[in-house]
Design an enzyme around this catalytic site. Structure first.
Site: not given
Ligand code: F6R
Length: 608
Positions: A2, A27, A75, A101-102, A481, A485, A488, A504, A603
């Site tokens: 948010c 964000r 969000w 936010n939160g 990584e 990348k 996402e 395996h 973000k």
């Protein structure tokens, strides 16, 4: 996650709020809203979807008069994305409007209490209880009401509040969620992140937990929970506005990938003096280092992947045991850390809720804490015993690139510094590592010049359904990584495996045409890697290999090859990551995805 913007001044508030919210779009969000006092009452307009939907509703703000207001991009956490659940949330009578936010963790109990007192709730959000509580406790002094509310709510919050009864005041507070105050001439701002107000002011206050700020047009007063005035130093933001703008690139991610040579120079150069690594900002002594029996690294996402690289690097250079933990797991496994542990916390934003919670847990257990953070003055930076900043500048694209590279650079600096302090590196080794470090920015430049080749490879595979990344040792860390990348930002399913682990189980997924990206930059493990490449090729995989220049043997095994320049083994990840970032970027672009703002992602992840 948010975003919050608030404005009080002489201009029309709504256009200022929209323009600030636009700067926070990176964000990640799913709905947006504004509340403005129009001279008679609070006007609230909210809309599910992109900011443009809201902006069109109020004609870019022109339709909403008033010079004080708050805005929000949400969000969703409590309740689905919808007009009703968007912020601002208002109290029963519509006299108080709140952006948040939160997460208010005890909102259910508070809601039940307020319902018993006759309040009616319209949304599924936790935020609505704050608006209702404010109205419930308000007896003519908004600061008193705010203090009472804060005594009741538990959880994390950055809150911005306006009220019909106090139309000349904007009130805000934070706890465990970032919020800054922007200082202007005859106008003042609040925002959850600097870019939102950077084109308005560069002078800001950073609030500490539970400090309440009361903004008027021409004054800003900060109070603690005892209603005492708090004095604070103004922090001047010196990054260029262009650092938070695209500067001619189609996407922030492209710009940030290309900025990496500069970021590495900015992060490394000030720490190298006369052939030595100088980390003046940290207070660790040789004695301290001797007292540590292990290092424990905690982080999330890509920062965790830096931690995986760091484990290999620290163990090699310092000969000390290293654990790497996902911050979201750390607290829940009764971690064995105490004063003999150095806990290294890695975070771009410095606000990731899980990472912050892990840091606090480590401190509670007596560990010494050191953080690698990009955002100056962020919560993780403030609360760590020591902090080393990555000088990556603001990172806007949701998928991290330049901050990741800067974190790797700090890992090398730290490893060499500590390896020297604990006597595990002699002066010759130190000199050769430093020489490699100094060369790194120009080598990254060289890798970036190969971008057309990576773009061509992306054009061959952008329709892939599944992609597997494999590697050994540091190449395994890079596989993690590379895979994150790709998935996402391109939404292609991909996974990373230690190359020796494939047989395996996972090898059963390899079929004709499956793309396997095989990282083989670690020459001592090259032959072993090629055995794994043969295994997947035998099952029909198409292999895109990566090796260091000169190691042309890889062409006998892989279908396509990317070469990176040679450097010392521990620093190869800094070069290997560049083609992986570019590959993901081009694939995502060819698929027409929203590169800078991938779906469902945020973000700065400020909820646990
Ligand atoms: C991936 C990405 C995330 C972050 C993670 C931690 O591209 O950016 O995985 O690395 O959310 O964020 P920070 O570093 O801000 O703690």
């Amino acid at each position: 996650m948010c975003g919050i913007v608030g404005y009080i001044g002489g201009d029309q508030a709504a256009p200022v709020l929209l323009s600030g919210l636009e700067k926070l779009e990176y964000r990640g969000y799913d709905s947006a809203g504004v509340a403005v006092y129009d001279g008679t009452s609070l006007k609230v307009v909210k809309a599910k979807g992109r900011l443009k939907v809201l902006s069109d509703l109020i004609d870019g703000g022109k339709k909403t008069p008033g010079t004080i207001g708050i805005g929000h991009t949400r969000w969703a956490t409590h309740g689905a994305p919808s007009d009703i659940n968007s912020h601002p949330q208002v109290s029963d009578s519509g006299r108080f409007a709140v952006v948040h936010n939160g997460i208010i963790e005890n909102y259910m109990a508070l809601k039940e209490m307020l319902v018993r007192k006759g309040k009616t709730f319209v949304s599924e959000t936790d935020t609505e209880v704050v608006a209702q509580l404010l109205e419930y406790y308000y007896q003519g002094d908004i600061l008193d009401a705010m203090i009472r509310v804060l005594q009741k709510v538990e959880g994390s919050y950055a809150l911005g509040v306006i009220s019909q009864d106090n139309p000349d005041e904007l009130v805000a507070v934070r706890k465990d969620s970032p919020l800054i105050v922007g200082l202007g001439e005859g106008e003042n701002y609040i925002a959850s992140d600097v870019p939102a107000i950077l084109n308005k002011t560069r002078d800001i206050y950073r609030l500490n937990d539970r400090e309440i700020v009361v903004l008027r047009r021409d004054s800003v007063k900060i109070y603690n929970m005892d209603k005492e005035l708090v004095s604070k130093e103004v922090c001047h933001i010196d990054w260029d506005v262009s650092a938070a703008e695209k500067g001619g690139y189609e996407h922030f991610m492209a710009k940030e990938i290309m900025e990496q040579p500069k970021v590495l120079r900015d992060t490394i150069s000030p720490r190298l003096k006369d052939g030595k690594i100088v980390l003046d900002s940290i207070s660790l002594t040789a004695e301290d280092l001797k007292s540590f029996s292990k290092i424990c690294i905690v982080a999330c996402g890509s920062a965790y992947h830096v931690g995986v690289v760091a484990k290999y690097v620290f163990e090699k250079v310092m000969r000390i045991p290293v654990d790497v933990d996902l911050a979201s797991e750390f607290r829940y496994r009764d971690p064995m850390v105490d004063k003999s542990t150095l806990v290294l916390v890695i975070s771009q934003s410095g606000e990731t809720a899980d990472t912050l919670a892990a840091l606090r847990e480590a401190k509670r257990r007596g560990a010494r804490t050191l953080s690698i953070v990009n955002v100056v003055g962020s919560s993780i930076a403030n609360e760590s015993d020591d902090v080393i900043y990555t000088w990556a500048g603001p990172e806007i694209a949701v998928a991290t690139t330049k901050a990741y590279s800067a974190q790797l650079a700090v890992v090398y600096l730290l490893a060499i510094y500590m390896g020297q302090l604990n006597g595990k590196l002699d002066s010759q080794q130190v000199a050769s590592y430093i020489a490699a470090l100094e060369k790194l920015p120009e080598q990254v430049e060289e890798v970036l010049q190969d971008k057309e080749n990576v773009q061509y490879l992306a054009s061959l595979f952008f329709n892939a359904r599944d992609v597997f990344f494999i590697g050994r040792n540091l190449d395994y860390a890079m596989s993690l990584e590379g895979s994150l990348k790709l998935k996402e930002i391109s939404y292609i399913h991909s996974d990373a495996y230690a190359a020796g682990e494939l047989k395996h189980g996972t090898i059963s997924l390899i079929e004709n045409g499956t793309l396997v990206i095989a990282l083989a930059t670690q020459n001592p493990l090259f032959d072993k890697m090629m055995s794994n490449v043969k295994e997947v090729k035998a099952r029909g995989a198409i292999v895109l290999g990566m090796a260091v220049q000169g190691n042309t043997q890889i062409e006998n095994f892989a279908d396509h090859v990317i070469y990176i320049p040679e450097t010392c083994d521990i620093m190869l990840p800094s070069l290997a990551v560049i083609p992986l970032q570019l590959f993901s970027y081009y694939v995502s672009s060819m698929k027409g995805c929203d590169i800078d703002k991938p779906r469902n992602l945020a973000k700065s992840v400020t909820v646990e």
